[in-house]
Design an enzyme around this catalytic site. Structure first.
Site, PDB file in Angstrom:
ATOM      1  N   LYS A 154      -9.142   2.150   2.159  1.00 32.64           N
ATOM      2  CA  LYS A 154      -9.733   0.936   2.727  1.00 32.64           C
ATOM      3  C   LYS A 154      -9.762   1.098   4.247  1.00 32.64           C
ATOM      4  O   LYS A 154      -8.733   1.225   4.897  1.00 32.64           O
ATOM      5  CB  LYS A 154      -8.915  -0.295   2.334  1.00 32.64           C
ATOM      6  CG  LYS A 154      -9.478  -1.610   2.875  1.00 32.64           C
ATOM      7  CD  LYS A 154      -8.509  -2.766   2.656  1.00 32.64           C
ATOM      8  CE  LYS A 154      -8.425  -3.138   1.197  1.00 32.64           C
ATOM      9  NZ  LYS A 154      -7.507  -4.301   1.003  1.00 32.64           N
ATOM     10  N   ASP A 214       0.844  -1.197   0.000  1.00 37.08           N
ATOM     11  CA  ASP A 214       0.000   0.000   0.000  1.00 37.08           C
ATOM     12  C   ASP A 214       0.879   1.248   0.000  1.00 37.08           C
ATOM     13  O   ASP A 214       2.050   1.209   0.380  1.00 37.08           O
ATOM     14  CB  ASP A 214      -0.885   0.024   1.255  1.00 37.08           C
ATOM     15  CG  ASP A 214      -1.696  -1.253   1.418  1.00 37.08           C
ATOM     16  OD1 ASP A 214      -2.415  -1.617   0.485  1.00 37.08           O
ATOM     17  OD2 ASP A 214      -1.592  -1.881   2.501  1.00 37.08           O
ATOM     18  N   ASP A 240      -1.390  -2.496  -4.258  1.00 35.34           N
ATOM     19  CA  ASP A 240      -2.575  -2.928  -3.523  1.00 35.34           C
ATOM     20  C   ASP A 240      -3.524  -1.743  -3.337  1.00 35.34           C
ATOM     21  O   ASP A 240      -4.334  -1.467  -4.203  1.00 35.34           O
ATOM     22  CB  ASP A 240      -2.168  -3.560  -2.194  1.00 35.34           C
ATOM     23  CG  ASP A 240      -3.298  -4.374  -1.569  1.00 35.34           C
ATOM     24  OD1 ASP A 240      -4.060  -5.004  -2.321  1.00 35.34           O
ATOM     25  OD2 ASP A 240      -3.418  -4.385  -0.339  1.00 35.34           O
ATOM     26  N   ASP A 241      -3.460  -1.042  -2.241  1.00 36.93           N
ATOM     27  CA  ASP A 241      -4.374   0.074  -1.974  1.00 36.93           C
ATOM     28  C   ASP A 241      -3.590   1.363  -1.729  1.00 36.93           C
ATOM     29  O   ASP A 241      -2.407   1.321  -1.389  1.00 36.93           O
ATOM     30  CB  ASP A 241      -5.232  -0.217  -0.735  1.00 36.93           C
ATOM     31  CG  ASP A 241      -6.051  -1.490  -0.884  1.00 36.93           C
ATOM     32  OD1 ASP A 241      -6.827  -1.582  -1.851  1.00 36.93           O
ATOM     33  OD2 ASP A 241      -5.899  -2.393  -0.029  1.00 36.93           O
ATOM     34  N   ASP A 289      -4.660   1.726   3.761  1.00 41.23           N
ATOM     35  CA  ASP A 289      -5.229   0.484   4.283  1.00 41.23           C
ATOM     36  C   ASP A 289      -5.175   0.486   5.802  1.00 41.23           C
ATOM     37  O   ASP A 289      -4.109   0.697   6.389  1.00 41.23           O
ATOM     38  CB  ASP A 289      -4.449  -0.716   3.734  1.00 41.23           C
ATOM     39  CG  ASP A 289      -5.132  -2.052   4.013  1.00 41.23           C
ATOM     40  OD1 ASP A 289      -6.130  -2.072   4.761  1.00 41.23           O
ATOM     41  OD2 ASP A 289      -4.657  -3.070   3.485  1.00 41.23           O
TER      42      ASP A 289
END
Length: 618
Positions: free
Chosen positions: A489, A425, A449-450, A453
């Site tokens: 997220k 992330d 990924d994000d 998070d």
């Protein structure tokens, strides 16, 4: 450690120039939220404030702060600002030192007189209340149970916009109510039968246009048509320049200098610098500033930050005089780790932080097994950092970690070949707990990924004034790619998933491969206030498995714009209906060089074309 703010000038402009402008040209509509007043008491006095009761004075409480010390005072108040102030957000750090029976420590908004105002109050018994005070009558507008500890800093915020009053404590939503009792007034600090310190007082205008919502037509707008494919928004080809931060240590600070041509046998002076940051750490004591000269440093093992600073004397690691410092971890182990492998905790990060009271400023950290990895670390300040192209998350905090501030971070290009992109992330605060962690001014993009998070972090986190875009695409041709691709997220975990009330406000998510803002199965009551989601591959706001509250958010061109489930709210674009043309869909200003103060530059990007009071203002 904080620079003194121009509080007298800000107050003078707010109290004098605004009324003059109104007289000359009529009501003024501001283009974005701006600071009306601020005071960190670093100049050692309370000039510009007026006292009513109590014994007030500036003390050192970790940093300069104003303190009311008379525990027997029934009603001690300190006021500032203009009686003409109407719509604004006031916030402050507040440390109750005693809370007597029937006592309280509070932050005041719209003080129309000595006994007429809105108050957010810390009370004995771990209670926080949003109140309306009118003479001897106190009306409780909203309240929650929340840890209220003497000797501990809490952040209070009150927002007054039109007839709406909102309150938050430590990023946790206390309540939102409608009240017509007071239309304008000053701000104030208050104690009753208690003693407390107050610091970092900030007032921002609320950027509120007329209260009547604009009419939205049903005519489709070409500016918000979703893309035909899920291809990402193209990010900048090069690193946005890092504006050099202030780099002059406070008078009397012990300074250790590190340079690429130094020697660890040297004393660490400017003329005879050290060679490695690790050696400087080992020599540092509380209050030391480690000033790193420009150049690229390529350590072969993780730099371990294990020595604590103190509240009064944190340890600072920063670039020297704005010089460009790159710490390159490519020669460290696990860059990258083998597919399916794990990284021993002690080897995670170019900087591995297991210490309290540190400040990291103006560094660029690249190619590491994580950029910065912190565990069980408290009261850190991560300011104007770049964490890019690492083989795991750019900046990652976990464990028992409280009171950390992440300010104006750029984190991008981070990926994890060992997990096929499923873990890296831009910024992660996860797998732990700890109160009062805050993120402001972050830009998180092109991570595997994000963007952000909070997986399995079990305490509320405040995210504000930040952006996440273009996350979750396989730019690295990783086999079996598994990156999630969300902008923000907000928790989640294995069942039963922890319920955590994170707060996200005035932030944007666009062009991510999956969701813009998601609860990720967190069943808590999250707060989403004035955020914008645009052209994300999935839902702009996916809060279908929580009981979130959403206010004044904007969602355009997502698939779908919102998945609400049992979550509630009002004044969001989907509540108001119609189409939402945008003033600008060009992110160049927001994604370009930062402003001189390190903040994200202001632009009309993704603002409603009709100036509706919906969505983020950056």
């Amino acid at each position: 450690m904080r620079p003194s703010r121009q509080r007298r000038l800000a107050l003078l402009l707010a109290a004098v120039l605004v009324p003059v402008a109104t007289l000359l040209v009529g009501p003024v509509t501001t283009a974005s939220a701006a600071t009306m007043f601020s005071d960190d008491f670093a100049d050692g006095d309370t000039a510009g404030w007026s006292k009513s009761g109590g014994t007030w004075g500036v003390v050192t409480d970790g940093s300069p702060a104003v303190r009311q010390s008379n525990v027997g005072s029934e009603n001690a108040r300190l006021f500032t600002g203009s009686t003409g102030w109407t719509d604004y957000l006031v916030q402050a750090r507040v440390k109750p030192l005693s809370l007597g029976p029937g006592g309280q420590v509070g932050l005041l908004a719209r003080a129309a007189g000595a006994t007429r105002y809105y108050r957010l109050a810390l009370l004995p018994g771990n209670q926080v209340q949003l109140q309306a005070v009118n003479g001897g009558a106190v009306t409780v507008l909203a309240g929650i149970s929340h840890p209220v500890a003497t000797g501990t800093w809490h952040t209070l915020a009150v927002e007054v916009t039109g007839g709406t009053v909102r309150g938050r404590v430590d990023g946790v939503f206390v309540g939102e109510v409608t009240s017509s009792l007071i239309g304008a007034g000053r701000i104030g600090l208050q104690t009753a039968y208690s003693s407390a310190s107050f610091d970092d007082v900030l007032v921002r205008n609320a950027d509120i246009p007329p209260t009547t919502p604009p009419v939205h037509t049903d005519t489709p707008s070409p500016s918000v048509t979703p893309p035909a494919t899920t291809s990402p928004v193209t990010p900048p080809a090069t690193t946005p320049p890092l504006t050099p931060p202030p780099t002059v240590p406070p008078p009397g600070t012990v300074v250790l200098v590190v340079a690429t041509d130094g020697d660890d046998a040297n004393p660490g002076t400017l003329a005879r610098p050290l060679r490695t940051i690790q050696r400087a750490h080992d020599l540092a004591e509380p209050g030391t500033t480690i000033a790193v000269r420009g150049g690229t440093y390529a350590p072969t093992s993780t730099i371990k930050i294990l020595k604590d600073g103190t509240p009064d004397h944190p340890i600072t690691l920063m670039n020297h005089q704005g010089e460009k410092v790159v710490i390159d971890g490519e020669n460290m182990p696990y860059t990258p780790g083998a597919v399916g492998s794990s990284i021993p905790r002690a080897d995670r990060g170019v900087l591995h932080v297991e210490a309290d009271w540190w400040r990291f400023v103006g560094l660029e950290i690249v190619h590491g097994p994580y950029g910065i990895f912190g565990v069980d670390t408290n009261y850190g300040r991560y300011e104007r950092l770049v964490t890019r192209d690492n083989y795991e998350s750019g900046l990652h905090l976990q464990g028992a970690s409280s009171g950390n501030r992440i300010i104006n971070l750029d984190s991008y290009g981070n990926r994890d070949p060992r997990k096929n992109g499923e873990s890296a992330d831009g910024l992660a605060i996860k797998e732990g707990s700890g109160l009062d962690n805050r993120v402001s001014g972050a830009r998180l993009w092109r991570n595997s990924d994000d963007g952000f998070d909070a997986w399995l972090f079990q305490s509320p986190i405040l995210i504000e004034d930040s952006v996440a875009y273009d996350n979750g695409y396989n730019y690295w041709n990783l086999p079996g790619y598994a990156g999630d691709g969300n902008g923000f997220k907000h928790g989640g975990g294995n069942d039963p998933r922890p319920a955590v009330d994170h707060v996200t406000r005035n932030s944007m998510a666009w062009g991510n491969s999956a969701g813009g803002f998601i609860d990720n199965g967190n069943p808590g009551t999250l707060l989403f206030d004035r955020n914008t989601a645009w052209r994300n591959g999935r839902a702009g706001f996916d809060v279908s498995r929580s009981t979130s509250q959403l206010h004044r958010n904007l969602a355009v061109g997502n698939t779908p714009d919102v998945s609400p489930g049992s979550s509630t709210g009002a004044d969001n674009s989907w509540n108001l209906g119609g189409d939402w043309p945008l003033a600008s869909t060009d992110p160049a200003t927001i994604t370009g060089p930062r402003a001189a103060d390190g903040s994200i530059p202001t632009s009309t990007f993704l603002r409603p074309a009709d100036a509706a009071d919906v969505g983020a203002r950056l």
